[in-house]
Design a protein around this motif. Structure first.
Motif, mmCIF file in Angstrom:
data_model
loop_
_atom_site.group_PDB
_atom_site.id
_atom_site.type_symbol
_atom_site.label_atom_id
_atom_site.label_comp_id
_atom_site.label_asym_id
_atom_site.label_seq_id
_atom_site.Cartn_x
_atom_site.Cartn_y
_atom_site.Cartn_z
ATOM 1 N N GLY A 105 -33.236 72.801 -15.428
ATOM 2 C CA GLY A 105 -31.906 72.309 -15.151
ATOM 3 C C GLY A 105 -31.856 70.807 -15.272
ATOM 4 N N PHE A 106 -30.773 70.228 -14.819
ATOM 5 C CA PHE A 106 -30.669 68.777 -14.831
ATOM 6 C C PHE A 106 -29.799 68.307 -13.679
ATOM 7 C CE2 PHE A 106 -27.083 70.241 -17.272
ATOM 8 C CZ PHE A 106 -26.059 69.386 -16.922
ATOM 9 N N ILE A 107 -30.047 67.068 -13.302
ATOM 10 C CA ILE A 107 -29.348 66.463 -12.177
ATOM 11 C C ILE A 107 -28.749 65.140 -12.631
ATOM 12 C CG2 ILE A 107 -29.623 65.435 -9.872
ATOM 13 C CD1 ILE A 107 -31.968 67.368 -9.428
ATOM 14 N N LEU A 108 -27.469 64.958 -12.413
ATOM 15 C CA LEU A 108 -26.842 63.680 -12.716
ATOM 16 C C LEU A 108 -27.287 62.632 -11.696
ATOM 17 C CD1 LEU A 108 -23.196 64.759 -13.607
ATOM 18 C CD2 LEU A 108 -25.111 64.320 -15.150
ATOM 19 N N LYS A 109 -27.523 61.426 -12.172
ATOM 20 C CA LYS A 109 -28.019 60.381 -11.272
ATOM 21 C C LYS A 109 -26.984 59.971 -10.235
ATOM 22 C CE LYS A 109 -31.326 58.512 -14.591
ATOM 23 N NZ LYS A 109 -31.804 57.317 -15.309
ATOM 24 N N ASP A 110 -25.716 60.305 -10.459
ATOM 25 C CA ASP A 110 -24.703 59.977 -9.456
ATOM 26 C C ASP A 110 -24.391 61.159 -8.543
ATOM 27 O OD1 ASP A 110 -23.328 61.614 -11.180
ATOM 28 O OD2 ASP A 110 -21.673 60.222 -11.552
ATOM 29 N N THR A 111 -25.302 62.146 -8.521
ATOM 30 C CA THR A 111 -25.148 63.271 -7.597
ATOM 31 C C THR A 111 -25.090 62.761 -6.160
ATOM 32 O OG1 THR A 111 -26.322 64.799 -9.062
ATOM 33 C CG2 THR A 111 -26.244 65.379 -6.740
ATOM 34 N N GLU A 112 -24.268 63.383 -5.340
ATOM 35 C CA GLU A 112 -24.153 62.967 -3.948
ATOM 36 C C GLU A 112 -25.512 63.080 -3.252
ATOM 37 O OE1 GLU A 112 -21.581 61.656 -2.398
ATOM 38 O OE2 GLU A 112 -20.415 61.761 -4.253
ATOM 39 N N PRO A 113 -25.935 62.041 -2.519
ATOM 40 C CA PRO A 113 -27.265 62.044 -1.888
ATOM 41 C C PRO A 113 -27.548 63.270 -1.042
ATOM 42 C CG PRO A 113 -26.286 59.859 -1.743
ATOM 43 C CD PRO A 113 -25.222 60.764 -2.299
ATOM 44 N N GLU A 114 -26.536 63.758 -0.323
ATOM 45 C CA GLU A 114 -26.777 64.899 0.563
ATOM 46 C C GLU A 114 -27.037 66.193 -0.216
ATOM 47 O OE1 GLU A 114 -22.245 64.195 0.426
ATOM 48 O OE2 GLU A 114 -24.078 63.000 0.570
ATOM 49 N N GLN A 115 -26.745 66.193 -1.513
ATOM 50 C CA GLN A 115 -26.971 67.392 -2.322
ATOM 51 C C GLN A 115 -28.371 67.433 -2.927
ATOM 52 O OE1 GLN A 115 -23.928 67.545 -5.315
ATOM 53 N NE2 GLN A 115 -22.263 67.813 -3.845
ATOM 54 N N LEU A 116 -29.040 66.289 -3.003
ATOM 55 C CA LEU A 116 -30.309 66.221 -3.727
ATOM 56 C C LEU A 116 -31.387 67.118 -3.110
ATOM 57 C CD1 LEU A 116 -30.598 62.433 -4.632
ATOM 58 C CD2 LEU A 116 -30.139 64.348 -6.170
ATOM 59 N N LEU A 130 -27.741 73.438 -12.685
ATOM 60 C CA LEU A 130 -26.911 72.972 -13.789
ATOM 61 C C LEU A 130 -25.681 72.292 -13.218
ATOM 62 C CD1 LEU A 130 -26.993 76.105 -16.121
ATOM 63 C CD2 LEU A 130 -28.310 74.011 -16.367
ATOM 64 N N SER A 131 -25.486 71.025 -13.577
ATOM 65 C CA SER A 131 -24.336 70.306 -13.054
ATOM 66 C C SER A 131 -23.043 70.891 -13.591
ATOM 67 C CB SER A 131 -24.406 68.829 -13.457
ATOM 68 O OG SER A 131 -23.174 68.193 -13.211
ATOM 69 N N PRO A 132 -22.093 71.211 -12.714
ATOM 70 C CA PRO A 132 -20.819 71.748 -13.198
ATOM 71 C C PRO A 132 -20.062 70.765 -14.078
ATOM 72 C CG PRO A 132 -20.791 71.458 -10.789
ATOM 73 C CD PRO A 132 -22.178 71.159 -11.244
ATOM 74 N N LYS A 133 -20.324 69.462 -13.916
ATOM 75 C CA LYS A 133 -19.625 68.460 -14.719
ATOM 76 C C LYS A 133 -19.916 68.610 -16.210
ATOM 77 C CE LYS A 133 -19.220 64.686 -11.367
ATOM 78 N NZ LYS A 133 -19.539 63.264 -11.118
ATOM 79 N N ALA A 134 -21.098 69.134 -16.539
ATOM 80 C CA ALA A 134 -21.487 69.230 -17.941
ATOM 81 C C ALA A 134 -21.385 70.647 -18.477
ATOM 82 C CB ALA A 134 -22.902 68.711 -18.130
ATOM 83 N N SER A 135 -20.784 71.543 -17.740
ATOM 84 C CA SER A 135 -20.748 72.948 -18.160
ATOM 85 C C SER A 135 -20.037 73.116 -19.497
ATOM 86 C CB SER A 135 -20.066 73.807 -17.099
ATOM 87 O OG SER A 135 -18.741 73.375 -16.883
ATOM 88 N N HIS A 136 -19.006 72.329 -19.744
ATOM 89 C CA HIS A 136 -18.271 72.469 -21.004
ATOM 90 C C HIS A 136 -19.181 72.154 -22.180
ATOM 91 C CE1 HIS A 136 -14.837 72.417 -23.767
ATOM 92 N NE2 HIS A 136 -15.402 71.343 -24.301
#
Length: 224
Positions: A105-116, A130-136
């Motif tokens: 998978g992948f993690i966006l660097k601006d992911t909310e800290p509490e989610q990491l 998988l980040s939902p932001k990049a699903s498209h």
């Protein structure tokens, strides 16, 4: 953390010291997680071989060493850790290549800290991130294949489809077992059957195929 519970060991690889220190600070504050090393790309394999982590968070783009090359080296190890790619861009063209190359998978660097912390726990448990932001971008990475992939999805039993949707949601076998009230062994058998019918090598590839075939939005069964 429960007494005696295993700590998830993490290595963070990024070309920016600020990113490395930020991830280290956030993850070390999370229950049951320890960042055992951080490094730039050039020292990544030394750190991974030395520390034998459970999870590696790997920058997909680095000026000194290509993150995809590091991924290939890690995946070639006898017992490789789980790898998730770090990226700044939710439409990074390297993401699909990394996922096909064995990244979990992948993690966006601006992911909310509490989610990491939860993302790392998901990875360590065998789940998909998988980040939902990049699903498209991911869904449309291979245009023109939807019909063939939908036909493969239709080979699945209703229970296997249920399990596939949960795989795509990032759940581990244990989490899926609890959700659908089956034993972990039975879920493992279902996962093996799913991978075989879909002709994919891993959970991430199965999740991507499910997305492209429309299973995750209810369209798989409606395709011709």
């Amino acid at each position: 953390m429960a007494k005696g519970a295993r700590v998830i060991r993490v290595v963070v690889v990024d070309d920016e010291a600020l990113v490395r220190s930020g991830f280290e600070l956030i993850l070390n504050a999370a229950d049951g997680i320890e960042v055992v090393a951080t490094s730039g790309g050039g020292q990544a394999m030394d750190a991974v071989r030395r520390e034998r982590p459970d999870v590696v968070l790997l920058d997909i783009r680095m000026p000194d060493v290509d993150g995809l090359a590091v991924l290939r080296e890690i995946r070639a190890m006898a017992a490789p850790p789980v790898v998730a790619m770090l990226t700044t861009f939710d439409s990074d063209e390297y993401i699909v290549t990394a996922l096909r190359g064995g990244a979990a998978g992948f993690i966006l660097k601006d992911t909310e800290p509490e989610q990491l912390g939860q993302l790392v726990r998901t990875l360590a448990a065998g789940g998909v991130v998988l980040s939902p932001k990049a699903s498209h971008a991911i869904v449309h990475a291979r245009p023109g294949r939807d019909d063939a992939e939908a036909r493969r999805v239709r080979l699945l039993t209703p229970r296997e489809r249920d399990v596939l949707v949960l795989i795509a949601g990032g759940l581990s076998n244990a989490d899926i077992a609890a959700r659908v009230h089956l034993s972990a062994g039975t879920v493992k058998d279902h996962v093996s059957a799913i991978l075989g019918k879909l002709r994919v090598s891993g959970r991430v590839q199965a999740a991507l195929l499910a997305q492209r075939a429309g299973l995750l939005d209810g369209r798989a069964g409606d395709r011709p």
